[in-house]
Design an enzyme around this catalytic site. Sequence first.
Site, PDB file in Angstrom:
ATOM      1  N   SER A 184       0.819  -1.204   0.000  1.00 18.09           N
ATOM      2  CA  SER A 184       0.000   0.000   0.000  1.00 18.09           C
ATOM      3  C   SER A 184       0.861   1.265   0.000  1.00 18.09           C
ATOM      4  O   SER A 184       1.630   1.482  -0.935  1.00 18.09           O
ATOM      5  CB  SER A 184      -0.967  -0.060   1.198  1.00 18.09           C
ATOM      6  OG  SER A 184      -1.969   0.915   1.088  1.00 18.09           O
ATOM      7  N   HIS A 238      -8.104  -5.232   0.120  1.00 12.78           N
ATOM      8  CA  HIS A 238      -6.833  -4.532   0.402  1.00 12.78           C
ATOM      9  C   HIS A 238      -6.004  -5.364   1.381  1.00 12.78           C
ATOM     10  O   HIS A 238      -5.921  -5.068   2.569  1.00 12.78           O
ATOM     11  CB  HIS A 238      -7.128  -3.145   0.971  1.00 12.78           C
ATOM     12  CG  HIS A 238      -5.939  -2.215   0.953  1.00 12.78           C
ATOM     13  ND1 HIS A 238      -5.309  -1.841  -0.220  1.00 12.78           N
ATOM     14  CD2 HIS A 238      -5.266  -1.601   1.947  1.00 12.78           C
ATOM     15  CE1 HIS A 238      -4.302  -1.021   0.063  1.00 12.78           C
ATOM     16  NE2 HIS A 238      -4.261  -0.864   1.373  1.00 12.78           N
ATOM     17  N   ASP A 242     -10.191  -4.403  -4.387  1.00 11.20           N
ATOM     18  CA  ASP A 242      -9.632  -3.544  -3.346  1.00 11.20           C
ATOM     19  C   ASP A 242     -10.477  -2.265  -3.245  1.00 11.20           C
ATOM     20  O   ASP A 242     -10.532  -1.491  -4.193  1.00 11.20           O
ATOM     21  CB  ASP A 242      -8.175  -3.193  -3.710  1.00 11.20           C
ATOM     22  CG  ASP A 242      -7.441  -2.467  -2.592  1.00 11.20           C
ATOM     23  OD1 ASP A 242      -8.106  -1.777  -1.792  1.00 11.20           O
ATOM     24  OD2 ASP A 242      -6.206  -2.573  -2.535  1.00 11.20           O
TER      25      ASP A 242
END
Length: 204
Positions: free
Chosen positions: A103, A185, A153
Amino acid sequence: QSGLVVIAHGLGDSAEGFADVAEQFASEMPWLKIILPTAPTQKVTMNMGMPMPSWYDIVGLDERSNENCAGIEESQERLKSILQKEHEATGLPYSRMLLAGFSQGGALSIYTGLQLDESLAGILVMSGYLPAASKLKLTQPDTPVWHGHGSVDPMVQYAMAEKTKSKLSEMGLKDYTLKSYPIPHTVSPSELKDAMGFLNKVLP
């Protein structure tokens, strides 16, 4: 150890959050040294100004909000100094080093790894994206990037991953692999297996 992997965690997490992944990598590839830095705790605009471990400030996840990324240069310097210290202490060449991240950490890895003076073995991105695109000066078009991303996601949408690939390819990056997984995610076992395949290829 003849290779180095630096893994940068996601927003609000810490090095602990990726310790199990690091252990998995290390057990499969004992020749790799793995370093897990923790981001400084700072206020994050997107999360109502709450302080949390963050590599830079995130205002929002749309492209316009993603341009400023206050604090990203400091975090970039931090990763660069980890690589440099390792190089100076052990003589390990940059071609045997890799930046990885999840991320926000993946975004930082792209931003740092593609702007170095030396080419890395590769950059491994999980659920990441290109931050501060207008500031990025691509100095390492030959560094291979592998990017795994969840197709469902809700946080960093898969479209962001596709835009990242096309933008960097436009800038002249030669080798960008983007692979989707039916996950939100997070990181899945099949993604980690593919990530290890990439590590084995670029850091044999």
